[in-house]
Design an enzyme around this catalytic site. Structure first.
Site: not given
Length: 351
Positions: A132, A252
């Site tokens: 990711c 994130h």
């Protein structure tokens, strides 16, 4: 959800956090599904999930589960992928795998559609979905690499707890309540559930994601380093990463320093480039305090970039801030996007 001219799609790990996002993404994107098969471990088999108004019973994932499947989206852990992905391929399915099982296999393309979709043609039945944190960074870096070249990347990540699973998010919530209520705080999952020690994540920052390797970097950091080189076809690129877990549920964030090969480039040149880049949303208006934040990216497929500025000492160096929903672009959306491109490029055909 059934479409007559669609594809038989299987989702492995359908009851997990990423599996759930995959299902909602298939619906949201109106993916051409003729038949949907939901697969999981024996523990979760028998559960009923409602997808686009249709109730579907989750089955235990076995080799024979993939008979007649066109596209199999895997997100059930590396050991499951290693065991069952080749079985799915044997039965004629193309696998998009969201684990680290095949990412660095030299015969498996590692794909972010905005960066290297041409690698899809090189598949042997399995296509790996990158980590990711790698995905969002290379989406932001690729337009820069194409126009100005790329010599070095130094990244520090500030990663959401959902990257460690739904149970880690629940532990964050429980710890937060316990601290507010002045109760005892229990830590059983982070930084790594299978590691020796566990620390509270609430009101904390943990500079460890995945286990430490002999070179002092964590496995997560090495994933970012090696995957970036592979995706961008730059084996000589200098890359280093420090990955940190923050008490954020979803989204994130990354501080990215990079050095280009072209002289005389200004920060505004990089901004103009990224403003029109595929999959990127530029949020860079410091005079109005506008920049990407994880709270604003939840539920969105894009990669958000801001705080672009030239380094004060290195003429070829720049800094930027990159944010994305780790469950969507970092996992489910990138997987579905790969499946969409397989169809659009004529690589997969309905049986």
């Amino acid at each position: 959800m059934s479409q007559q001219n669609g594809f038989h799609v299987a989702v492995v790990g359908a009851t997990g956090a990423v599996g759930q996002q995959m299902l909602s993404t298939l619906v949201k994107e109106n993916f051409p599904v003729k038949k949907l098969t939901l697969l999981s471990s024996a523990r979760s088999a028998g559960k009923k999930l409602t997808v686009n108004g249709e109730e579907i019973t989750v089955q235990e994932a076995k080799p024979e589960s993939f008979e007649g499947v066109d596209i199999a989206l895997f997100s059930a852990g590396g050991s499951v992928s290693k065991e069952l992905a080749p079985e799915a391929v044997k039965r004629g399915a193309i696998v998009v795998d969201n684990t680290s099982a095949f990412r660095m296999d030299e015969n498996t393309p590692l794909v972010v559609p905005e960066v290297n979709e041409a690698d899809l043609y090189e598949h042997n039945g399995i296509i790996a979905n990158p980590n990711c944190s790698t995905i969002q960074m290379v989406v932001a870096l690729e337009p820069i690499r194409k126009k100005y070249g790329l010599k070095k990347v130094l990244v520090s990540t500030y990663q959401a707890v959902s990257g460690a699973g739904a149970a880690a998010v629940e532990e964050l919530m429980q710890q937060t309540k316990a601290i507010i209520n002045k109760d005892n705080v229990e830590a059983n999952i982070l930084p790594v559930k299978s590691d020796k020690k566990h620390y509270q994540i609430a009101f904390n920052a943990i500079p460890q994601i995945d286990k430490f390797q002999e070179n002092g970097f964590t496995f997560e950091e090495m994933k970012m380093i090696n995957e970036t080189k592979k995706i961008m076809h730059l084996p000589e690129l200098q890359v280093a990463a420090t990955c940190v877990r923050l008490p954020v549920a979803v989204g994130h964030s990354e501080s990215v320093y990079f050095e280009i090969e072209t002289e005389g480039v200004k920060a505004n040149d990089i901004k103009a480039l990224l403003k029109d880049a595929p999959g990127v949303v530029l949020q860079d208006y410091p005079e109005n305090q506008i920049y990407p934040m994880p709270a604003d990216c939840v539920g969105k497929n894009d990669v958000f970039v801001g705080r672009i500025r030239k380094d004060l000492d290195e003429p070829l160096g720049f800094h930027m801030w990159v944010v994305s929903d780790n469950l969507l672009k970092g996992a489910a959306w990138n997987s579905v996007q790969i499946a969409e491109r397989l169809i659009e490029l004529g690589i997969v055909k309905s049986k």
